[in-house]
Enzyme design. Structure first.
Site, PDB file in Angstrom:
ATOM      1  N   TRP A 154       9.068  37.759  16.648  1.00  0.00           N
ATOM      2  CA  TRP A 154       9.587  36.978  17.777  1.00  0.00           C
ATOM      3  C   TRP A 154       8.917  35.612  17.842  1.00  0.00           C
ATOM      4  O   TRP A 154       9.544  34.616  18.198  1.00  0.00           O
ATOM      5  CB  TRP A 154       9.405  37.757  19.077  1.00  0.00           C
ATOM      6  N   ASP A 155       7.640  35.536  17.488  1.00  0.00           N
ATOM      7  CA  ASP A 155       6.973  34.242  17.389  1.00  0.00           C
ATOM      8  C   ASP A 155       7.666  33.344  16.376  1.00  0.00           C
ATOM      9  O   ASP A 155       7.923  32.163  16.633  1.00  0.00           O
ATOM     10  CB  ASP A 155       5.515  34.437  16.958  1.00  0.00           C
ATOM     11  N   LEU A 156       7.940  33.906  15.208  1.00  0.00           N
ATOM     12  CA  LEU A 156       8.517  33.102  14.132  1.00  0.00           C
ATOM     13  C   LEU A 156       9.946  32.672  14.454  1.00  0.00           C
ATOM     14  O   LEU A 156      10.334  31.529  14.188  1.00  0.00           O
ATOM     15  CB  LEU A 156       8.469  33.888  12.824  1.00  0.00           C
TER      16      LEU A 156
END
Length: 406
Positions: free
Chosen positions: A163-165
């Site tokens: 989700w960060d990426l």
């Protein structure tokens, strides 16, 4: 590296993964990305993995090709410099990416008083502003309870900060989109990208949420089975595990031919009254009947016998290998022109990737390493804010700014 965004100046006030990833992607396409941090480093400056000398390989990886300014953000003078950098003048400036809170000294309303057409992309954990990080968002989405062996109720956290990426990439897209709108006379704006919304929307885009709403329950654990198609790991005669995937009719037929089990699959189709070639869902539905055919075929030959046949037939397959082995794989690392060995601020030299996209019409430029913390403080204060040498010296003497660490 490419120079498609050459001339743009993006200021980054961030930490961890999502916002630095946004800045990284913009830098790798040619933007001048200036990251400011606290003197001594922010909360991600020494994050694992670490080199033997204690330097963060994580920080070096996410901050390639950027410039670094070190400020004392606990003091009003340091915060004022950060604000001025974010809202610095110029047609190609006024672009700010951050994961600082919505409110506070880097709020959009505060910065907008300095530059009305500011474009700000802000990363949030939860859309309501509450604290959230990749792994806690992921646990709330239900994926750890869909992942893992059948019959095991323990949650399985992912290794990749997905989700960060995804959020970082979406932020880079949002930044360029908002800049294009500004260039068309639509003014500045703030775009808030939360990990929770990126995660929830992605689950919906992939059909996970509709499936659960309509069935009344989330998808059960399936081990290594690929949902809705035919795919799983199989073990060869010499004990190697290979991943086989057959989604399209061609992939299915090529796999049957290479394994020599076309007649057996046809007999099962006749028994069940179905056509596996026409419907990948049927392969998934009847996978427990199909698996024994494939398991026997894999177990009858070594990997050295099977893999050339797979390649010759156009079968979609992959080997399970350690990262150590992947580093020797010419398609991934060893001979991949994406990577270039560079000297990093840790004092170590190792391969680092440039821009991930390939532009056949353009030469890929040299990979630029991450900066030393505070390496560009004086340069940026002079060139972006127009401070004199004397003014910069006073800031150093007062401890408001710092140059590169030794």
């Amino acid at each position: 590296m490419y120079d498609l965004l050459k001339g743009l100046r993006v200021v980054e006030g961030s930490a961890f993964v999502a916002a630095p990833t946004c800045g990284l992607y913009l830098a790798q396409f040619g933007a001048e990305v200036i990251r400011f941090d606290n003197i001594g480093g922010g909360p991600d400056f020494r994050r694992w993995p670490l080199a033997e000398n204690g330097r963060s390989l994580y920080w070096e990886g996410l901050n390639k090709a950027k410039k670094s300014v070190a400020l004392d953000l606990s003091r009003p003078e340091g915060r004022e410099i950060a604000q001025r950098l974010a809202a610095a003048p110029g047609d190609d400036g006024g672009l700010f990416v951050t994961n600082f809170p919505v409110d506070g000294f880097l709020s959009y309303e505060t910065l907008r008083k300095l530059r009305d057409d500011l474009v700000c992309v802000r990363v949030l954990g939860w859309a309501d502003g509450s604290q959230g990080m990749d792994y806690t968002i992921n646990s709330a989405l239900g994926l750890p309870l869909m992942t893992g062996p059948v019959g095991d109720e323990r949650p399985v956290n992912h290794v990749l900060a997905a989700w960060d990426l995804l959020t970082g990439a979406y932020c880079a897209f949002s930044m360029v989109s908002a800049l294009l709108a500004r260039m068309r006379g639509q003014g500045g704006r703030e775009v808030r990208c939360s990990l929770s919304d990126i995660g929830a929307a992605t689950m919906a885009n992939l059909g996970f949420t509709a499936e659960t709403m309509l069935s009344g329950h989330q998808r059960p654990r399936m081990g290594n089975d690929v949902f809705g198609a035919f795919g799983r790991d199989f073990t060869t005669k010499d004990g190697q595990k290979l991943m086989l995937l057959a989604i399209t009719p061609k992939q299915w037929s090529k796999a049957l031919d290479a394994l020599g089990i076309g007649a057996e699959a046809a007999a099962l189709e006749a028994e069940l009254g179905v056509s596996f070639a026409k419907d990948e869902g049927l392969r998934f539905h009847h996978r427990e009947r199909l698996y024994p055919l494939f398991e026997r075929a894999f177990a009858a030959k070594t990997a050295a016998e099977l893999t050339p046949a797979f390649d010759a037939g156009g079968v979609t397959w992959g080997s399970y290998q350690t990262l150590e082995a992947a580093l020797e794989d010419p398609r991934l690392y060893k001979d991949n022109p994406l990577f270039e060995t560079v000297a990093h601020p840790s004092g170590l030299s190792y391969p680092a990737p440039g821009a991930m996209g390939v532009i056949p019409q353009d030469d890929r430029l040299r990979v630029r390493p991450a900066p030393r913390l505070g390496q560009h403080t004086d340069e940026v204060l002079a060139e972006v804010l127009g401070l004199s040498g004397g003014e910069i010296a006073k800031l150093h003497d007062a401890g408001v700014v710092a140059g590169p660490e030794a």
